[in-house]
Design a protein around this motif. Sequence first.
Motif, short mmCIF file in Angstrom:
data_model
loop_
_atom_site.label_atom_id
_atom_site.label_comp_id
_atom_site.label_asym_id
_atom_site.label_seq_id
_atom_site.Cartn_x
_atom_site.Cartn_y
_atom_site.Cartn_z
N UNK A 1 3.34 -0.70 14.99
CA UNK A 1 3.33 0.20 13.86
C UNK A 1 2.37 1.33 14.13
N UNK B 1 7.30 1.46 11.32
CA UNK B 1 7.34 0.07 11.78
C UNK B 1 8.39 0.02 12.88
N UNK C 1 3.79 -4.66 7.22
CA UNK C 1 3.59 -4.41 8.64
C UNK C 1 2.56 -5.38 9.22
N UNK D 1 4.48 6.04 7.95
CA UNK D 1 4.06 4.87 8.73
C UNK D 1 5.31 4.24 9.35
N UNK E 1 -1.11 -9.10 -0.33
CA UNK E 1 -1.33 -7.66 -0.36
C UNK E 1 -0.05 -6.86 -0.15
N UNK F 1 2.86 -8.43 12.17
CA UNK F 1 1.92 -8.61 13.27
C UNK F 1 1.35 -10.03 13.28
N UNK G 1 0.84 -1.19 0.00
CA UNK G 1 0.00 0.00 0.00
C UNK G 1 0.88 1.25 0.00
N UNK H 1 3.82 1.90 0.67
CA UNK H 1 5.16 1.41 0.95
C UNK H 1 6.17 2.54 1.01
#
Lengths: 212, 677
Positions: free
Chosen positions: A45, A69, B436, A67, B432, B440, A1, A3
């Motif tokens: 995250x 991580x 991240x 985002x 997908x 998890x 998404x 990235x």
Amino acid sequence: MEQSNACKVVLLGNSGAGKSSIAQRFVYNKFNVYNESTIGASFFSKKIVIKIKNAIESEEATERSVKFHVWDTAGQEKYHSLAPMYYRGAKAAILVYDICNKPSFDALGSWFDRLKEFGPNNLQHIIVGNKCDLNDERQVPRQEAEVYALNMNCLYLETSARDNINVEEIFQEIARKLPENAMEPSNNEADADLLRLDKSSRSIHDRICCYS
Amino acid sequence: MEETHSEEVTPVPGHVSIDNSRDSGGTMLSPVTLDLTSFPVRKLVFQDENSGDDGISSVSTQRQEALQEAIQFIDEKRSEIEECLSGRRYEPSEEKKESTHADTNEDIEVVDLWRLRQLALSRGGLLDVSIRKRAWIKLIDASESILLNQTNLESLNAEHESKRDVAKISDHELDLIKEDIGNCIWEIGEEIRLGTMVASEISGQSVETDNTSFTSFESTTCQPQSPTPQCRPEAIIEDKESCTSPSSYKVARRLKTARAERKKKEEERSLLLNIITSVLRTYPSEVKDLGMERLFYYPGMHNVAALLLISLHSPSLTSLTLKRLSTYHMKDSVSPSFDDIQAIMRCILYPVLEHFDKELYCQLNDSGVYDPCSFALRWILCWFASDINDYRIVARLFDAFLVSHYTFPIYIAAAMITSASNRSRIKDATDNEDAEHLAEILFSVPSAIVTTCQSRLEVESSIEEIIETATNYIHLFPPDEALELAKRSSNDVISSSVLVASKARYRPLWTYQSMAYSDMNIIKESRAIRNLTPRDCTSRQRKRREILNKLEHNQCNLSSENIAISNACASGLLKDYLKEETVQSTKTNVTQTSRRGFKTLILLMVFVLVGIAYNKQYVEKQVVVKEEMHLETIEYADEIPSQILEKLKIEQRLSMAFVSAKDYVVKVDPDLFFILS
């Protein structure tokens, strides 16, 4: 998404310095007095939005969402040899020490050595002196740490995961310093809104916590 | 989201209603569930069946059938394990009944450990706490070694501290341990309470019809047919208040229990601390053979210790078990660095995945998860005890791990990753390209086994499935083969790990021993002693006989720990002690004066305990010794051990035996003091 906006950050430092507390404060905005020491590593995250003043056209600040991580590693000595596994592909390393614990500050040198040897190139370093709420028990003078950080050519911040001082700032600084090409301005307005909403709801949550 | 849900609906103990379970999409209680039930579980089960009558769907009947099947299976397996533990040979036909009567039969002497191992690995494992406790002791060969009881654990620690050659724990390590213990994920007292309750409910089949009270379960815990399992969780569940009348709490009482709760918590913590430190202080000489300097604490060990404590109910046994595990299964976890375990995991986990599920392996590799240690290390380090907060599941895994190769947890990890639900979740994330989310998911693989299932029965069957898969994996692709393959691997990381991973490893005897003394044997020996006592008793001898009788009577209530102690005394002490020449030497030391008293009693008790536990040929000798040593001939018992220490170099064993015997006497029958003094 998204990235391109993802940023892997690894928390390093001796055990008990407060790495997990920082991660938890940042991600969940909560603090436990007693934390179980991290086994292996844990992963968090979170997305944040920062405003970056554009150097050329300084009138308007652009917004970016990053985002994070966050890989929170175990500080115990046994785990030190495993750390490279976690900082592979990381964009930033947060080196945490406890301002009330001199040895944890002294250990930073070896962390830097290890990062130099095994870490990725152009890794961003940030030194964080945690537990600044316990100023009375301080063992590492602020100045000393600042000088050290200057020598290592990296940023220095004093934080308190307990009192929520400067924790968010660490990540904002990292986001700001990320190289341009790794970043793409967040065009997604809805997404940004969502995040702002997220933020405000969090502050409400804060207030609730304070009253209860 | 599920978590928040469970927080909102905090079930009140004793108020788990059937409607509730049906609302939440068919949550069903298996016959051995631990689901917050203060009810006897069977009762619940039957209610569930009844309520199934008015239900219309075929699902409920299906459920019923599954339930019936499960109950039947568990009953059968229970009796099989029971027989195995008591040393009887298992015969599914009617011959079984005949052999039960034949007390004199030779084969009741020992437990076939291989069969026990098989039972531990096969479906259902060792079923519940009461069996687990007895079986684990045998599996780790506790009956052959010195055990201490609770007070001794402290004294051992104190003793350790006073000695120089003992392994030192750094202050830093100690702080870490203390902090971790404060955050232990296991509610020890609560788990023990639930475990005892379920066990008693299941073993007491006759009780199930009169659903009179909760309090009665206390009395059903020690069924006469099972000699050892009477639980003595000592400090932990002494507080019986917490077990009774869950509904009628008053405020004052609640406050009181809250305080008691806190106190109990404190006790638990100090127990755990003692257990862990006693393990870490293991004499360096003991671990030298393993190529280790000493044992090093690692975060997560506290959860393992807690789980063992819940199962064994005894701090000293927990300490011993943990020590045993540290020498073989968990050796890599307590070593100074994790290099070894990392190497082994690299050589096995991904190759296993590659071998059995290439697609998933490629996907993981493509999405940048190169090193399985990054997420799976913590599972292996603590045998999933930090990741799955469900006693029955983790204990079931422990059953399997205890009797398997030390790499088995890695195979279980592989089986968990490839289990249907986890596999699809991982695949979704990799499809997908959601890095991240993938991280998890990978972290939550073990806990998902529990959380994704809707009912207890489903959870338990999924864990059985995983164990079965893992067993298949290890059979089809054994560790040796994995190492062999890793040697030829093109991957530098893996091939460089082989060197570390293929280090020769000493396998302790207890992992492949074939026999252990049975509970039956212990009882039988006590009988033998009584019969051997001469008829023409002097008054003194009569007293002695009384003691023996009493002891034998108490045998049923004798905690497994004490039996283990006596066994340990027997094997360690008597073997050396009863050699003729040593008997002579001690006799001369002993027969100096003729005073009796407290210390005499201690010595006597040691002998009695020894006698009960030890096998026949020594018992006779031992009685002879007793005859010769007449009670009054012993003066200062503390003089004797010190002399024996020097002579036989069994200081530790002996002094421990003495202290435990003393404690035992005080606990069992204070009156005995007066009889003799």
